[in-house]
Design a protein around this motif. Structure first.
Motif: not given
Length: 234
Positions: A201-207
């Motif tokens: 989820k954090r990786l998705s938010a970063k992208i």
């Protein structure tokens, strides 16, 4: 000057009852929104599992990271548009992978035996079993004590299932050991699935933010001992 007219040659005779054959190649009908470029076939979702989806995310994410690095070149044309398309692709694959881990969380939660055996009891199970199944110094297949204890507990569960068929004290003792190991392995799977889901989820938010570049540290989210635990039964 007299004008000269040319008549087209007569058409070939068609036998009675036969349909006329087209001359030359017949173009395929064009559908709106259809691309004239090459088409790529992907594995149907029904035939994919979490291994395939993780590999798909890893490949798409590495391509996105490569495009991010190339956009700093001044001679690159259309790089921003390609980045947006690739980002959308990565986010779609990440969402699918997050759905898989969320399903694992729900499955692990549903397998908690009546929930009375969880909480403080499980909190004491995990360090106790980790202490019992301490990873040997020369062990190379596992990276830490938790993964080693998880692998040992799963193998013992399978052995107990295969060996216990009768009744008596041994069966009762074996069932108790089976219950303890089952709860331990299920709890490890639950915690690992929750952790992986939060990191995805954090990786998705970063992208989605698009302000930070993806690096090798982000790529490591798709590997490691937690994924080995999740993929143990897949």
């Amino acid at each position: 000057m007299e004008s000269i007219s040319y008549a087209p040659p007569p058409a070939a005779a068609v036998p009675a009852g036969a349909s006329p054959l087209p001359v030359g190649p017949v173009p395929a009908p064009y559908l709106p929104g259809q691309s004239s470029g090459p088409t790529y076939t992907t594995l149907p979702l029904a035939k994919q599992d979490i291994r395939d989806r993780r590999s798909s995310v890893e490949f798409a994410l590495r391509e996105y990271m490569s495009l991010q690095r190339r956009r700093y070149r001044t001679d690159e044309v259309g790089i921003e548009e390609r980045l947006r398309v690739q980002a959308a692709h990565v986010l779609t694959d990440l969402q699918t992978l997050r759905n898989d881990t969320s399903a694992m969380v729900k499955t692990a939660e549903s397998h908690r035996w009546r929930r009375w055996i969880t909480g403080t009891v499980v909190a004491s199970f995990i360090p106790a079993i980790r202490a019992i199944f301490r990873r040997p110094t020369g062990e190379t297949e596992t990276s830490n004590h938790t993964e080693y204890a998880f692998r040992k507990s799963r193998s013992l569960i399978a052995r107990i299932r295969d060996s216990v068929h009768g009744k008596g004290r041994f069966a009762a003792l074996a069932f108790f050991v089976f219950a303890v190991l089952y709860v331990f392995s299920n709890e490890v799977s639950l915690r690992v699935a929750r952790t992986v889901s939060k990191r995805l989820k954090r990786l998705s938010a970063k992208i989605e933010n698009g302000q930070e570049d993806i690096d090798e540290k982000d790529m490591k989210l798709l590997s490691g001992w937690r994924w080995r635990v999740l993929l143990w039964n897949h």
